[in-house]
Design an enzyme around this catalytic site. Sequence first.
Site, mmCIF file in Angstrom:
data_model
loop_
_atom_site.group_PDB
_atom_site.id
_atom_site.type_symbol
_atom_site.label_atom_id
_atom_site.label_comp_id
_atom_site.label_asym_id
_atom_site.label_seq_id
_atom_site.Cartn_x
_atom_site.Cartn_y
_atom_site.Cartn_z
ATOM 1 N N SER A 89 1.328 -9.963 -0.059
ATOM 2 C CA SER A 89 1.053 -8.529 -0.083
ATOM 3 C C SER A 89 1.249 -7.784 1.228
ATOM 4 O O SER A 89 1.355 -6.557 1.221
ATOM 5 C CB SER A 89 -0.384 -8.291 -0.575
ATOM 6 N N LYS A 105 0.807 -1.223 0.000
ATOM 7 C CA LYS A 105 0.000 0.000 0.000
ATOM 8 C C LYS A 105 0.839 1.271 0.000
ATOM 9 O O LYS A 105 0.344 2.356 -0.339
ATOM 10 C CB LYS A 105 -0.921 0.009 1.218
#
Length: 327
Positions: free
Chosen positions: A312, A59
């Site tokens: 992730s 992110k």
Amino acid sequence: MTEPSDPLRADRKPSREGIERAAKKISAILPPTPLMPLKHDGMTLWCKAECLQPIGSFKIRGAWHRLSDLTEEERARGVVAFSSGNHAQGVAWAAKRLGIKATIVMPADAPRRKIDSTRGYGAEIITYDRRSEDRVAISNRIAAETGAVVVPSFDDPWIIEGQGSTGLEAMVQIIAQAGIHPHRVVSCCGGGGLAAGIALAMPGAKITVVEPDGWDDMGDSLRSRKIVPVAADAPDTVCDALLTPRVSPLTFEILKERKADAVSVSDEEVFRAMRHAHERLRLVLEPGGAVALAAVLAGKVEVDDRTLIILSGGNVDPALFSKALAS
């Protein structure tokens, strides 16, 4: 007159050119995350360790791309974002580096580690009940009152382009390490920003998105060819990072056009993937960051030696990680 192709135009569509621009900006401040080979059933799979980013998640890419493109006047007004933790940390990290005031709307039940980390970057945190309150409405109200710029977690061209830089970076690494082009990418999916960005970055690869059981609204939407929200009685899951009640038209249309497919995984399968990553790759993954690997290990995705798996995120509370290792 601003042209539609202007990369700073808010109503533009995300593009491969935008991803290339984002990748250049991101590479100027962050080193590439490792691409790690993983032996599985006689094959070599390629795992992109985004869990090793400075904030523990991919992110940071979209947040930096978005905030670094704000005008001086917008930076002075500050930003507001909504997130269960990883986008929150990305926005807070970028805001601190750029000297921008950040307000983050976070669910009250977000992992304590993510809340503390976001606050540690200097952001102001406002909590809400994810079952009864609308985080978007809260963020929009704050923006209306303060003039802050809203930074969505996935429904934004900059965010999608920034996350797509993951794919460009991984493609360069696979070519350098193995001399091959990946033809399947397995990615986590909450709102779909990462998967949509990778789909634009790697037009020759098949995209498989992975969601938690009961929160697989992107999968339902792709199968129905229209947006289907999460059911009101959706079950609890350990994958806090992927609890998006409704995907956006922006991410959905990209994945639909690319004919992405989708699967979902159980908490038990996620825990197995967390253990596997720790034992085989020496990586710490959070549940939401392990779903792509979970789907592969569970045999829910057809893979070969040209498969890229996105790991992730790694922001997991120690107690939950211990539970995963012991389960």
